[in-house]
Design an enzyme around this catalytic site. Sequence first.
Site, mmCIF file in Angstrom:
data_model
loop_
_atom_site.group_PDB
_atom_site.id
_atom_site.type_symbol
_atom_site.label_atom_id
_atom_site.label_comp_id
_atom_site.label_asym_id
_atom_site.label_seq_id
_atom_site.Cartn_x
_atom_site.Cartn_y
_atom_site.Cartn_z
ATOM 1 N N LYS A 171 8.570 4.923 -6.110
ATOM 2 C CA LYS A 171 8.712 6.330 -6.479
ATOM 3 C C LYS A 171 10.055 6.866 -5.997
ATOM 4 O O LYS A 171 10.584 6.420 -4.990
ATOM 5 C CB LYS A 171 7.578 7.149 -5.855
ATOM 6 C CG LYS A 171 6.239 6.995 -6.560
ATOM 7 C CD LYS A 171 5.227 7.962 -5.997
ATOM 8 C CE LYS A 171 3.914 7.902 -6.766
ATOM 9 N NZ LYS A 171 2.909 8.864 -6.243
ATOM 10 N N ARG A 226 -4.512 -0.956 -2.464
ATOM 11 C CA ARG A 226 -3.437 -0.409 -1.635
ATOM 12 C C ARG A 226 -4.008 0.136 -0.324
ATOM 13 O O ARG A 226 -3.410 -0.024 0.734
ATOM 14 C CB ARG A 226 -2.724 0.682 -2.438
ATOM 15 C CG ARG A 226 -1.437 1.210 -1.837
ATOM 16 C CD ARG A 226 -0.643 1.915 -2.941
ATOM 17 N NE ARG A 226 0.291 2.904 -2.447
ATOM 18 C CZ ARG A 226 1.511 2.632 -1.997
ATOM 19 N NH1 ARG A 226 1.938 1.373 -1.957
ATOM 20 N NH2 ARG A 226 2.309 3.592 -1.595
ATOM 21 N N TYR A 269 -4.188 7.298 4.732
ATOM 22 C CA TYR A 269 -4.792 5.969 4.579
ATOM 23 C C TYR A 269 -5.416 5.462 5.876
ATOM 24 O O TYR A 269 -6.054 4.421 5.889
ATOM 25 C CB TYR A 269 -3.737 4.960 4.120
ATOM 26 C CG TYR A 269 -3.240 5.176 2.714
ATOM 27 C CD1 TYR A 269 -3.686 4.368 1.672
ATOM 28 C CD2 TYR A 269 -2.329 6.173 2.413
ATOM 29 C CE1 TYR A 269 -3.230 4.552 0.377
ATOM 30 C CE2 TYR A 269 -1.863 6.371 1.122
ATOM 31 C CZ TYR A 269 -2.322 5.564 0.116
ATOM 32 O OH TYR A 269 -1.874 5.758 -1.163
#
Length: 327
Positions: free
Chosen positions: A202, A276, A308
């Site tokens: 990104k 991921r 995460y």
Amino acid sequence: MDHNDAYPRLLIREDINQELLLPSSTLSNVQDNPAIAYLLSLGSKRSRQTMQSFLNIVSRMIGFDDLKHCIWSSLRRHHVLAVLEMLASTEKAPATINTYLSALKGVALEAWTMKQIDTDSFQHIKQIRSVRGSRLTKGRALERREIRRLFDTCAGDHSAMGLRDAAILGVLLGCGLRRSEVVALDIDDMIYKDKALKVLGKGNKERLAFVPNGSWERLERWIHEVRGVYSGALFSRIRRFDDVTTSRLSDQAIYHILEMRRIESRIEKFAPHDLRRTFASAMLDNGEDIVTVKDAMGHSSINTTQKYDRRGDERLRRASERLGITD
């Protein structure tokens, strides 16, 4: 459900027509549409797709067919606030509402740059504050037994697809790449001496993804036994009868591959992004510091990486089990 049914319309078409600064016929011209200009300013195809979807929804909410026909030149602060209120009434998460707000602020900036709205109107929209709050992160990390079953399923498939899908799984799990990053890989992105991949993430940012031994071995098997070493997409489409093409896979193709292998492996449903999450969870469980995990995942902010980190949930669970006051 049609978006027109999902949201009540904010009927401001008459209001906008009264304030119209440009003839509606000129909106067919890309150079006169601030929403299209905003989308073109975004750094990735996925971001453009996401924001295009959001702006089309907003367009329908305020009484137009889509972003191409919406008269953005008359967008004002009270319109934006009303859109945010309608989104909140449908129980959208704060992060989702703030993404809509970011898109509308981006459009307002482009409209101001094009001299379609005045400075005061732009500043009034710009100063709208983000919605506060958060929601529990969705998704899960796969268990080791599930990962093993996925690889075993691929190993049991003696076709070209078996080797390709095992290599794709190895990169997704072993490097924590996004689907878009995996399909964008070329064979020339493999750095053999470092066992690494050059990844374009990104924000048009390149990074190195170092590949674990097991994943690298699967990559080499795919290349040397099936794909070949010619230039082009690292992962390509395979037609019936093991007809290996040079056509690059799409994000959606990765989704279908993972879903097919999940069903064959008879494991609980998971999203592609959960691979991921599995990568991040494994690194954190191994004691890697969060800055290292951030860099490995290609995040620009450590706050994103922290989403995460589920170790806090596990600590809370253990604390609850030790409490004992209701036994």
